[in-house]
Design a protein around this motif. Structure first.
Motif, PDB file in Angstrom:
ATOM      1  N   VAL A  31       0.857  -1.176   0.000  1.00 48.96           N
ATOM      2  CA  VAL A  31       0.000   0.000   0.000  1.00 48.96           C
ATOM      3  C   VAL A  31       0.896   1.228   0.000  1.00 48.96           C
ATOM      4  CG1 VAL A  31      -1.755   1.270   1.278  1.00 48.96           C
ATOM      5  CG2 VAL A  31      -1.793  -1.223   1.280  1.00 48.96           C
ATOM      6  N   ASN A  35      -4.516   6.095   2.987  1.00 46.46           N
ATOM      7  CA  ASN A  35      -5.967   5.937   2.915  1.00 46.46           C
ATOM      8  C   ASN A  35      -6.384   4.612   2.279  1.00 46.46           C
ATOM      9  OD1 ASN A  35      -5.258   6.579   0.307  1.00 46.46           O
ATOM     10  ND2 ASN A  35      -6.745   8.216   0.059  1.00 46.46           N
ATOM     11  N   GLU A  36      -5.460   3.887   1.665  1.00 46.02           N
ATOM     12  CA  GLU A  36      -5.750   2.564   1.105  1.00 46.02           C
ATOM     13  C   GLU A  36      -5.519   1.447   2.119  1.00 46.02           C
ATOM     14  OE1 GLU A  36      -2.896   2.377  -2.018  1.00 46.02           O
ATOM     15  OE2 GLU A  36      -3.968   3.747  -3.316  1.00 46.02           O
ATOM     16  N   ILE A  38      -6.601   0.626   5.308  1.00 44.79           N
ATOM     17  CA  ILE A  38      -7.703  -0.052   6.002  1.00 44.79           C
ATOM     18  C   ILE A  38      -8.406  -1.024   5.058  1.00 44.79           C
ATOM     19  CG2 ILE A  38      -9.937   0.274   7.146  1.00 44.79           C
ATOM     20  CD1 ILE A  38      -7.578   1.136   8.883  1.00 44.79           C
ATOM     21  N   GLN A  39      -8.688  -0.580   3.836  1.00 46.99           N
ATOM     22  CA  GLN A  39      -9.367  -1.439   2.858  1.00 46.99           C
ATOM     23  C   GLN A  39      -8.516  -2.660   2.516  1.00 46.99           C
ATOM     24  OE1 GLN A  39     -10.326   0.448  -0.867  1.00 46.99           O
ATOM     25  NE2 GLN A  39     -11.499  -1.293  -1.581  1.00 46.99           N
ATOM     26  N   THR A  40      -7.221  -2.481   2.332  1.00 52.49           N
ATOM     27  CA  THR A  40      -6.334  -3.586   1.990  1.00 52.49           C
ATOM     28  C   THR A  40      -6.238  -4.596   3.125  1.00 52.49           C
ATOM     29  OG1 THR A  40      -5.078  -2.124   0.527  1.00 52.49           O
ATOM     30  CG2 THR A  40      -4.002  -4.172   1.211  1.00 52.49           C
ATOM     31  N   ASN A  42      -8.480  -5.082   5.437  1.00 52.50           N
ATOM     32  CA  ASN A  42      -9.778  -5.726   5.523  1.00 52.50           C
ATOM     33  C   ASN A  42      -9.907  -6.854   4.492  1.00 52.50           C
ATOM     34  OD1 ASN A  42     -12.411  -5.883   6.736  1.00 52.50           O
ATOM     35  ND2 ASN A  42     -13.223  -5.040   4.838  1.00 52.50           N
ATOM     36  N   LEU A  43      -9.463  -6.618   3.269  1.00 57.43           N
ATOM     37  CA  LEU A  43      -9.517  -7.653   2.230  1.00 57.43           C
ATOM     38  C   LEU A  43      -8.644  -8.853   2.599  1.00 57.43           C
ATOM     39  CD1 LEU A  43      -9.454  -5.442  -0.976  1.00 57.43           C
ATOM     40  CD2 LEU A  43     -11.411  -6.690  -0.034  1.00 57.43           C
ATOM     41  N   ASP A  65      -6.355   3.410  14.343  1.00 58.49           N
ATOM     42  CA  ASP A  65      -7.521   2.901  13.616  1.00 58.49           C
ATOM     43  C   ASP A  65      -7.390   1.402  13.347  1.00 58.49           C
ATOM     44  OD1 ASP A  65      -8.532   5.465  13.573  1.00 58.49           O
ATOM     45  OD2 ASP A  65      -7.961   5.858  11.493  1.00 58.49           O
TER      46      ASP A  65
END
Length: 134
Positions: A31, A35-36, A38-40, A42-43, A65
């Motif tokens: 990453v 900002n990318e 958390i999404q990464t 999570n995946l 976070d």
């Protein structure tokens, strides 16, 4: 744990970390932008049920976070400790390992083996190890 999410803005360092991670038998998800992250993560957690994190600590807020969402993920912080002393104290309480930049290949490999092993994953959260360039 099969995947390690690398949150690092420096492209050259991301490449080096990718090679080290692969040599240790893990897959890396890199990453570039915070900002990318958390999404990464999570995946990776959805796909594998777990992942490790190597994070460039130019902000403690992102780490807070991550810990709020996934308190049991194993996290290694990559930092120059250019932050204030208070930030450094906060950082140490949020991670499982800290590497001060610049660090050696031996230091990052040793830290990964220490933090991302099955024994470490099953240990109490908050156990920290500090390594620097040797």
């Amino acid at each position: 744990m099969r995947r390690i999410v690398v949150i690092e803005e420096d492209k050259a360092l991301r490449r080096v970390l990718k090679a080290i991670i692969a040599r240790e038998g893990y897959k890396s998800l890199r990453v570039r932008r915070m900002n990318e992250a958390i999404q990464t993560i999570n995946l990776a957690v959805i796909k594998d049920g777990d992942c490790g994190v190597l994070i460039d600590m130019n902000t403690v807020n992102l780490l807070r976070d991550i810990r709020a969402l996934w308190p049991n993920l194993q996290v290694i912080a990559l930092t120059s400790f250019a932050e204030s002393p208070n930030t450094a104290v906060d950082l140490m309480a949020l991670v499982d390992g800290v590497l001060e930049k610049p660090f050696s290949l031996r230091a990052i490999t040793g830290m990964m083996r220490f933090v991302f092993t099955e024994d470490a994953v099953n240990a109490q959260p908050g156990q920290t190890m500090k390594a620097s360039m040797n």
